[in-house]
Enzyme design. Structure first.
Site, PDB file in Angstrom:
ATOM      1  CB  SER A 154     -37.517 -22.457 -72.317  1.00 57.46           C
ATOM      2  OG  SER A 154     -38.754 -23.114 -72.315  1.00 57.46           O
ATOM      3  CD  GLU A 179     -37.800 -17.844 -77.181  1.00 59.59           C
ATOM      4  OE1 GLU A 179     -38.676 -17.551 -76.353  1.00 59.59           O
ATOM      5  OE2 GLU A 179     -36.733 -18.390 -76.862  1.00 59.59           O
ATOM      6  CG  ASP A 222     -39.412 -21.577 -76.198  1.00 59.46           C
ATOM      7  OD1 ASP A 222     -39.330 -21.358 -74.976  1.00 59.46           O
ATOM      8  OD2 ASP A 222     -39.922 -20.779 -77.002  1.00 59.46           O
TER       9      ASP A 222
END
Length: 135
Positions: A18, A47, A28
Site C-alpha cells: 500500500s 484506507e 492499507d
C-alpha cells in the site's frame, strides 16, 4: 487497527504494497469477516490515516483509489482515522467515503463529528467493533 480487528474476530491484513510502493493502489488494510451463511464473507477495504490534528484532509484522488479497488475486487470502502492525542488515540473510526464532508479538493473528517459520521469504531483491547452512534 489490524490487531484490534483480529481481536474482534475479523480476518485483517495490512497490505505491504500500500502507499507508494506500487503503481496499482491497494488499500492499507483488507478485512474479511465470515458470515453465518456458508461461504459468505463481509469484505472491507480500508484506507487508514492517523493524525494529531482535529481535522483530517483526504485528497479526493486518494479516496477514489480504494473505491476503485472495491469495485474491482469486491467489498466496501472505508476511510479509517485514528485520532492521536495525549492518551495515545487508541480507537479507530471507520467512515464510509460518502459520510466525509466535501471541501472541494478534499474530503474532511473532523474529530468532533466522529461519532456522528463514522460507521464503525474499532476499540482495541476490547475485542469489539461497534456501530458508531452518538449516545
Amino acid at each position: 487497527c489490524v490487531n484490534a480487528l483480529r481481536d474482534a474476530g475479523y480476518h485483517a491484513v495490512r497490505m505491504p504494497a500500500s502507499g507508494g510502493a506500487t503503481t496499482y493502489h491497494l488499500p492499507d488494510i483488507i478485512v474479511g469477516q465470515p458470515l453465518s451463511e456458508p461461504g459468505a464473507t463481509r469484505v472491507w477495504n480500508i484506507e487508514h490515516k492517523a493524525t494529531r490534528k482535529d481535522r483530517l484532509y483526504l485528497p479526493k484522488r486518494e479516496a477514489a483509489q480504494p473505491e476503485q479497488f472495491s469495485r474491482d475486487f469486491g467489498g466496501s470502502t472505508f476511510i479509517g482515522v485514528r485520532w492521536v492525542d495525549q492518551t495515545g488515540g487508541r480507537e479507530h473510526y471507520l467512515y464510509r467515503p460518502s459520510a466525509l464532508r466535501d471541501s472541494g479538493k478534499s474530503y474532511v473528517a473532523e474529530r468532533e463529528e466522529a461519532l456522528d459520521r463514522a460507521a464503525y469504531i474499532v476499540r482495541p483491547n476490547t475485542g469489539r467493533v461497534v456501530t458508531a452512534t452518538r449516545p
